[in-house]
Design an enzyme around this catalytic site. Sequence first.
Site, mmCIF file in Angstrom:
data_model
loop_
_atom_site.group_PDB
_atom_site.id
_atom_site.type_symbol
_atom_site.label_atom_id
_atom_site.label_comp_id
_atom_site.label_asym_id
_atom_site.label_seq_id
_atom_site.Cartn_x
_atom_site.Cartn_y
_atom_site.Cartn_z
ATOM 1 N N GLY A 27 -40.051 8.142 42.795
ATOM 2 C CA GLY A 27 -39.088 8.722 41.875
ATOM 3 C C GLY A 27 -37.665 8.606 42.362
ATOM 4 N N GLU A 58 -46.229 4.366 44.458
ATOM 5 C CA GLU A 58 -47.149 5.249 43.721
ATOM 6 C C GLU A 58 -48.586 4.749 43.724
ATOM 7 O OE1 GLU A 58 -43.069 5.971 41.787
ATOM 8 O OE2 GLU A 58 -44.160 4.279 42.667
ATOM 9 N N GLU A 99 -36.624 5.228 41.323
ATOM 10 C CA GLU A 99 -36.468 5.250 39.864
ATOM 11 C C GLU A 99 -35.137 5.879 39.469
ATOM 12 O OE1 GLU A 99 -40.947 5.447 38.042
ATOM 13 O OE2 GLU A 99 -40.316 7.138 39.283
#
Length: 260
Positions: free
Chosen positions: A109, A132, A112
Amino acid sequence: MGEFVRLEVDGAIGTIRLDRPPMNALNRQIEVELRETAIEAAERSDVRAVIVYGGEKVFAAGADIKEMAEMSYTDMARKEERGLSDAMRQVAAIPKPTVAALTGYALGGGFELALSCDRRIAGENVKVGQPEILLGVIPGAGGTQRLARLIGPSKAKDIIYTGRFVDAQEALSLGMIDEVVAPDEVYAAARRWAEQFTGGAARALAAAKAAIDGGLDVDLDNGLKLETHLFAGTFATEDQKIGMRSFIENGPGKAKFTGN
């Protein structure tokens, strides 16, 4: 101002600062605060460019796995209606130049979030990636989509399928990041980039960002139509008049824009 995310404004540059030691793990509270802070940065007229920064040691090492581990499909589906992916969309939608200043780790994340910015500047010791898959899941806040658009599907599949950590030089060569500097120069380098736009034509910059980002979501013909529409719209701005008059009278690059 949130507990873990705050907006610091200095000299028309807004810094979205993550501050949840030791690794800036992205939990539910950060998701909410990040969304709210991104909206504030978008709306404030005194903010002309935005830096996203996690501090000198780490950008963000990923989602809070302890918080997620026992969640069910129903829990996650309900959470993601207003979760991390939505927070990333709000960052990406900031109608101003944005740059991620990456230190330490930008993983999962965290990367991201970096992908949601227009540019990524990293320290030479940084590790980035989308690990992930090593947890039995996939990127869920834009990683499969923004990374593939940035570096192409084949390279993105290698990064996502393997879950490997990518060092700064390889990330630079792949196009995952845009500039590598000394670890203690990351924020200063991001600020130098952002400072280019503090006196810029704010509405034209917003239109350029909307044209580029919106055009990537449609075919070329519709992208060109979007560009034409946004181009025409800049002729309703004060800065268009200032910029063209300045060009005629003084030559290029000397206009003093108002941001209107």
